[in-house]
Design an enzyme around this catalytic site. Structure first.
Site, PDB file in Angstrom:
ATOM      1  CB  CYS A  88      -7.885  -6.286 -22.217  1.00 53.53           C
ATOM      2  SG  CYS A  88      -6.971  -6.750 -20.738  1.00 53.53           S
ATOM      3  CG  HIS A 121      -6.904 -10.976 -22.082  1.00 49.11           C
ATOM      4  ND1 HIS A 121      -6.591  -9.738 -22.580  1.00 49.11           N
ATOM      5  CD2 HIS A 121      -7.831 -11.507 -22.922  1.00 49.11           C
ATOM      6  CE1 HIS A 121      -7.309  -9.518 -23.683  1.00 49.11           C
ATOM      7  NE2 HIS A 121      -8.067 -10.580 -23.902  1.00 49.11           N
TER       8      HIS A 121
END
Length: 330
Positions: free
Chosen positions: A40, A290
Site C-alpha cells: 500500500c 495502512h
C-alpha cells in the site's frame, strides 16, 4: 554576505517553458492498484505521481521512452508505462507489476515487507532523476538539477548563518525535492512552516566555522525557501524523534497555500499553490498500519484511492484527514 551553492547551470536539460501545469486532456479517474503483499505504501505514491499534472502530461507524451537508450532498468520508462496503463485502462484495478519487479533497483524495499510512503517517494524520484541523467556524463551539479524531475519538484532552500560574535552572514543554498516538517506542537501546516523558517541557535560545539573569526563559533541559522518549486511536496513528520512513536495529532491544512511568508524574499506577489493529492497513514505506530490517498483527477473531482478502490469524495472529506504527505501545485 558570503554565498555558496548557487552556480548557474552550464546546460539546461529540460526547458521549463515546456512544462504544462494543467491537464492536457480531461478524463474520468483511472484504475485502482492491487495490493501485492504489503504494497500500500507504494500504491499511494504511484497514484499521487500519476495525478501530478505536469509529470503525467510529460509521461503521456512519451518524450522519454522515444529517446531512451538505457539498457535494463529505467524508472522513467516504468513510470511512463504505468501512468498510461492507469489512466487509459478500462479495468477497475491493475497490478503495478513492473514496479514490484524492479523494487530492488528503486530502494531497499520488498513486496512482502511494509514500507514507508515518504521513503518510497524519495527513492522513486531519485530513480527517475538517475534515469533522466543516464547518458549525460560530466555534467556540473547545477546542470543535473535541470531535469524534468527538478523542473517539476525541485526548489532551493537558503540557510542563512549569522556568526553571533562578528555578525558575519553566510548563505548556503541547497536543492530540494521535498520538505520534511516537524509537527510536534504544530496545530497546522502554516504553524509547522513558520517553525521551519524560525531562526535556530547553533552552539559552537556543533561546529559552524566562521570565515572571519577563523574558528568554530555560536551562530544563528535561518532556513527559507529561496526558489519555490512548481510542485511542493510536504511530509508531516509523524515519527517522534525521541520515542519513534507515531504523532497522531490532526495537523490542519487547507486547499490553498501561500508560500510567500516562508520565502527568502517575503515581499512581492502571493505564491499560491493548490492541493491536488495527499497520503494518509492509519495505524498506531509508524512501522505498521495502512496507507491510502486522495487525489484530484483531471476532471476536477476528488477521489479516495485505497488500493483497488477508487471512490469519489468531497473536498471537506479531503481536508479532514490525518495527512502524512501533501502535494501542492502552483
Amino acid at each position: 554576505v558570503i554565498s555558496k551553492g548557487m552556480t548557474p547551470p552550464q546546460r539546461i536539460l529540460f526547458p521549463p517553458e515546456k512544462i504544462c501545469m494543467d491537464w492536457r486532456q480531461k478524463r474520468r479517474p483511472g484504475a485502482g492498484l492491487y495490493n501485492l503483499g504489503s504494497t500500500c505504501y507504494l500504491n499511494v505514491v504511484l497514484q499521487c505521481l500519476t495525478y501530478t499534472p505536469p509529470l503525467a502530461n510529460y509521461l503521456l507524451s512519451r518524450q522519454h521512452s522515444r529517446f531512451c537508450h538505457q539498457q535494463g532498468f529505467c524508472m522513467m520508462c516504468i513510470m511512463e508505462a504505468h501512468v498510461r496503463k492507469v489512466l487509459y485502462s478500462s479495468a477497475s484495478a491493475i497490478r503495478p507489476r513492473a514496479v514490484i519487479r524492479d523494487l530492488r533497483f528503486i530502494g531497499e524495499f520488498k513486496p512482502d515487507i511494509p514500507g514507508d510512503a515518504f521513503e518510497f517517494l524519495r527513492c522513486t524520484l531519485s530513480a527517475m532523476q538517475r534515469a533522466c541523467l543516464s547518458g549525460s556524463s560530466d555534467l556540473d551539479v547545477s546542470s543535473q538539477e535541470t531535469t524534468i524531475i527538478f523542473q517539476i519538484f525541485g526548489g532551493f532552500l537558503r540557510s542563512r548563518v549569522t556568526c553571533l560574535t562578528c555578525k558575519t552572514v553566510s548563505d548556503f543554498y541547497k536543492a530540494f525535492l521535498d520538505v520534511l516538517l516537524k509537527i510536534k506542537g504544530a496545530s497546522s501546516l502554516t504553524t509547522a512552516l513558520k517553525d521551519f523558517v524560525t531562526p535556530k541557535q547553533m552552539d559552537g560545539r556543533k561546529g559552524f566555522k566562521c570565515s572571519k573569526c577563523k574558528k568554530k563559533v555560536a551562530a544563528s541559522k535561518r532556513v527559507t525557501v529561496h526558489h519555490a518549486p512548481r510542485v511542493l511536496t510536504v511530509c508531516l513528520g509523524r515519527a517522534d524523534d525521541q520515542t519513534s512513536r507515531k504523532l497522531s495529532q490532526l495537523v490542519e491544512y487547507s486547499e490553498y497555500l501561500d508560500l510567500r511568508p516562508y520565502m527568502s524574499d517575503t515581499a512581492g506577489e502571493p505564491l499560491l499553490y493548490s492541493l491536488y493529492a495527499l497520503v494518509v497513514h492509519s495505524g498506531d505506530t509508524c512501522l505498521d498500519g495502512h496507507f491510502f490517498c486522495y487525489t484530484k483527477a483531471s476532471n476536477g473531482q476528488w477521489y479516495k484511492m485505497n488500493d483497488v478502490s477508487v471512490e469519489s469524495c468531497c473536498i471537506h472529506t479531503v481536508l479532514g484527514q490525518q495527512a502524512y504527505l501533501l502535494f501542492y501545485a502552483r
